[in-house]
Design a protein around this motif. Sequence first.
Motif, PDB file in Angstrom:
ATOM      1  N   LEU A 199       0.830  -1.209   0.000  1.00 22.08           N
ATOM      2  CA  LEU A 199       0.000   0.000   0.000  1.00 22.08           C
ATOM      3  C   LEU A 199       0.866   1.261   0.000  1.00 22.08           C
ATOM      4  CD1 LEU A 199      -2.691  -1.184   2.571  1.00 22.08           C
ATOM      5  CD2 LEU A 199      -3.038  -0.812   0.126  1.00 22.08           C
ATOM      6  N   ALA A 200       2.007   1.194   0.678  1.00 15.54           N
ATOM      7  CA  ALA A 200       2.923   2.346   0.685  1.00 15.54           C
ATOM      8  C   ALA A 200       3.469   2.614  -0.713  1.00 15.54           C
ATOM      9  CB  ALA A 200       4.070   2.101   1.662  1.00 15.54           C
ATOM     10  N   ILE A 201       3.768   1.533  -1.443  1.00 17.59           N
ATOM     11  CA  ILE A 201       4.253   1.693  -2.825  1.00 17.59           C
ATOM     12  C   ILE A 201       3.194   2.393  -3.670  1.00 17.59           C
ATOM     13  CG2 ILE A 201       4.870   0.453  -4.933  1.00 17.59           C
ATOM     14  CD1 ILE A 201       6.139  -1.696  -3.165  1.00 17.59           C
ATOM     15  N   LEU A 202       1.942   1.982  -3.517  1.00 22.76           N
ATOM     16  CA  LEU A 202       0.856   2.576  -4.293  1.00 22.76           C
ATOM     17  C   LEU A 202       0.614   4.041  -3.917  1.00 22.76           C
ATOM     18  CD1 LEU A 202      -1.700  -0.383  -4.185  1.00 22.76           C
ATOM     19  CD2 LEU A 202      -0.298   0.321  -6.128  1.00 22.76           C
ATOM     20  N   GLY A 203       0.957   4.392  -2.675  1.00 25.78           N
ATOM     21  CA  GLY A 203       0.651   5.737  -2.189  1.00 25.78           C
ATOM     22  C   GLY A 203       1.673   6.804  -2.528  1.00 25.78           C
ATOM     23  N   ILE A 204       2.859   6.421  -2.996  1.00 23.79           N
ATOM     24  CA  ILE A 204       3.884   7.413  -3.339  1.00 23.79           C
ATOM     25  C   ILE A 204       3.522   8.089  -4.654  1.00 23.79           C
ATOM     26  CG2 ILE A 204       6.284   7.727  -4.023  1.00 23.79           C
ATOM     27  CD1 ILE A 204       5.988   7.379  -1.069  1.00 23.79           C
ATOM     28  N   GLU A 205       3.502   9.436  -4.648  1.00 20.72           N
ATOM     29  CA  GLU A 205       3.151  10.209  -5.838  1.00 20.72           C
ATOM     30  C   GLU A 205       4.223  11.267  -6.114  1.00 20.72           C
ATOM     31  OE1 GLU A 205       0.833   9.648  -7.906  1.00 20.72           O
ATOM     32  OE2 GLU A 205      -0.501   8.265  -6.841  1.00 20.72           O
ATOM     33  N   VAL A 206       4.078  11.960  -7.246  1.00 21.40           N
ATOM     34  CA  VAL A 206       5.104  12.929  -7.669  1.00 21.40           C
ATOM     35  C   VAL A 206       4.920  14.302  -7.032  1.00 21.40           C
ATOM     36  CG1 VAL A 206       5.560  11.767  -9.844  1.00 21.40           C
ATOM     37  CG2 VAL A 206       3.764  13.487  -9.743  1.00 21.40           C
ATOM     38  N   THR A 207       3.712  14.602  -6.510  1.00 23.14           N
ATOM     39  CA  THR A 207       3.482  15.897  -5.863  1.00 23.14           C
ATOM     40  C   THR A 207       2.734  15.696  -4.548  1.00 23.14           C
ATOM     41  OG1 THR A 207       1.339  16.315  -6.945  1.00 23.14           O
ATOM     42  CG2 THR A 207       3.325  17.030  -8.127  1.00 23.14           C
ATOM     43  N   LYS A 208       2.780  16.708  -3.695  1.00 21.99           N
ATOM     44  CA  LYS A 208       2.116  16.624  -2.394  1.00 21.99           C
ATOM     45  C   LYS A 208       0.601  16.551  -2.535  1.00 21.99           C
ATOM     46  CE  LYS A 208       5.792  19.183   0.001  1.00 21.99           C
ATOM     47  NZ  LYS A 208       6.135  20.386   0.792  1.00 21.99           N
ATOM     48  N   LYS A 209       0.026  17.440  -3.358  1.00 18.80           N
ATOM     49  CA  LYS A 209      -1.422  17.450  -3.519  1.00 18.80           C
ATOM     50  C   LYS A 209      -1.919  16.152  -4.131  1.00 18.80           C
ATOM     51  CE  LYS A 209      -2.138  22.455  -3.754  1.00 18.80           C
ATOM     52  NZ  LYS A 209      -2.596  23.601  -4.577  1.00 18.80           N
ATOM     53  N   LYS A 210      -1.179  15.646  -5.116  1.00 24.00           N
ATOM     54  CA  LYS A 210      -1.557  14.392  -5.739  1.00 24.00           C
ATOM     55  C   LYS A 210      -1.486  13.256  -4.730  1.00 24.00           C
ATOM     56  CE  LYS A 210      -2.461  11.489  -9.086  1.00 24.00           C
ATOM     57  NZ  LYS A 210      -3.829  11.394  -9.652  1.00 24.00           N
ATOM     58  N   GLY A 211      -0.481  13.276  -3.855  1.00 24.21           N
ATOM     59  CA  GLY A 211      -0.348  12.236  -2.836  1.00 24.21           C
ATOM     60  C   GLY A 211      -1.517  12.224  -1.871  1.00 24.21           C
ATOM     61  N   ILE A 212      -1.938  13.411  -1.396  1.00 18.09           N
ATOM     62  CA  ILE A 212      -3.065  13.491  -0.471  1.00 18.09           C
ATOM     63  C   ILE A 212      -4.356  13.064  -1.157  1.00 18.09           C
ATOM     64  CG2 ILE A 212      -4.487  15.081   0.876  1.00 18.09           C
ATOM     65  CD1 ILE A 212      -1.950  16.696   1.430  1.00 18.09           C
ATOM     66  N   GLN A 213      -4.569  13.561  -2.374  1.00 19.52           N
ATOM     67  CA  GLN A 213      -5.781  13.201  -3.119  1.00 19.52           C
ATOM     68  C   GLN A 213      -5.835  11.698  -3.382  1.00 19.52           C
ATOM     69  OE1 GLN A 213      -6.021  14.078  -7.409  1.00 19.52           O
ATOM     70  NE2 GLN A 213      -7.923  15.154  -6.986  1.00 19.52           N
ATOM     71  N   SER A 214      -4.696  11.135  -3.777  1.00 22.21           N
ATOM     72  CA  SER A 214      -4.632   9.706  -4.059  1.00 22.21           C
ATOM     73  C   SER A 214      -4.935   8.884  -2.806  1.00 22.21           C
ATOM     74  CB  SER A 214      -3.252   9.342  -4.601  1.00 22.21           C
ATOM     75  OG  SER A 214      -3.114   7.948  -4.746  1.00 22.21           O
ATOM     76  N   ALA A 215      -4.363   9.284  -1.659  1.00 20.39           N
ATOM     77  CA  ALA A 215      -4.593   8.554  -0.413  1.00 20.39           C
ATOM     78  C   ALA A 215      -6.070   8.590  -0.022  1.00 20.39           C
ATOM     79  CB  ALA A 215      -3.738   9.154   0.697  1.00 20.39           C
ATOM     80  N   LEU A 216      -6.712   9.749  -0.140  1.00 21.77           N
ATOM     81  CA  LEU A 216      -8.130   9.860   0.204  1.00 21.77           C
ATOM     82  C   LEU A 216      -8.985   9.000  -0.709  1.00 21.77           C
ATOM     83  CD1 LEU A 216      -8.399  13.695   0.924  1.00 21.77           C
ATOM     84  CD2 LEU A 216      -8.394  11.828   2.596  1.00 21.77           C
ATOM     85  N   HIS A 217      -8.676   9.020  -2.010  1.00 25.73           N
ATOM     86  CA  HIS A 217      -9.425   8.197  -2.960  1.00 25.73           C
ATOM     87  C   HIS A 217      -9.255   6.708  -2.658  1.00 25.73           C
ATOM     88  CE1 HIS A 217      -9.795  11.403  -6.378  1.00 25.73           C
ATOM     89  NE2 HIS A 217     -10.396  11.753  -5.259  1.00 25.73           N
ATOM     90  N   ARG A 218      -8.024   6.318  -2.354  1.00 26.14           N
ATOM     91  CA  ARG A 218      -7.761   4.895  -2.085  1.00 26.14           C
ATOM     92  C   ARG A 218      -8.430   4.427  -0.792  1.00 26.14           C
ATOM     93  NH1 ARG A 218      -3.931   3.165  -5.691  1.00 26.14           N
ATOM     94  NH2 ARG A 218      -2.585   4.775  -6.603  1.00 26.14           N
TER      95      ARG A 218
END
Length: 319
Positions: A33-52
């Motif tokens: 899950l940590a691998i899936l949660g790493i993103e290229v930007t901060k906003k994208k990371g937060i948005q991705s985590a909330l969606h997941r």
Amino acid sequence: MGFRVLKTALAVVIAMYLAHVLDVKSPAAAGLLAILGIEVTKKKGIQSALHRIGASMLALLTGSLLFMVLGFHVWVVGIFILVVFPILHRLRITEGAVTGAVVMLHLFAYESAGWTAVLNEILLLLVGLGTATLINIAYMPKTDKAIEAQKQRIESLFSDIFVNMAKHLRDNTVIWDGKELLEVSEEINHGAGLAKRTMENTLIFGGDPYLQVYFFMRGEQLESIHRMIDLVAQVYQTLPQGEWVAAILEDISQSVKKDYYTGDAEKELQALDARYKQLPLPESREEFEVRSAILQLNRELMQYLSIAKKQKKQRPQAG
């Protein structure tokens, strides 16, 4: 080795260690899950985590209900996908489909859909995605120097383009291959991407919104330049009017590198317009065609400058 790879490795180690300390079942899943949660930007990371997390909670709820009602059979997994995935698509959180499938398959593997199993999966989500999100927020590489270098490359290419147009107006036998046009288009697109990434790495304060405006402005100006090139190509005679415009193009080739809109070239073009009105009419069809192209070039230059006037920083007033 890329910086994102280093962040991913760190997130996996921390997530798996925390899951082990918290005595969560299947701690390796926290690393996934940590691998899936790493993103290229901060906003994208937060948005991705909330969606997941949202998608996974829906998957847990639906999966546990299906397993309790229909039993732990392989065909029930198929029904789960047919029911849940369209809902995720409708809710526009399809990026959470993989994490949702992971936690649902854990329930299937445990053959348990009780609160203990569900709570274990929730902890896995919080540990894995939470760790990745915190690492995303903690540090992102700065792009300020890269953006400044990109701006300088674009302005240098713009300057070269104006100089080459001026050379043709002074001597219509000059041939230019126009390679700078292709190069500057790529540089503008790359710079716009860097500016967007910079803004997405700004959560609350900081970040300069002018960065995105700048590259948008250069894109609009490049379209105007393409129209100018078509007009310059129609100048097949060397006339005084062409030399007058060439002088303005050479001035613009220098002012394009300035951070502020000066308005000097605009005044020169307005003076040139007034000068045109005092000239005698063309004496031949060829002169008429060339002067017409130069006059249209004058109008297109005004359009180019109006883009800069509207979107470029204004020179501060003295005092």
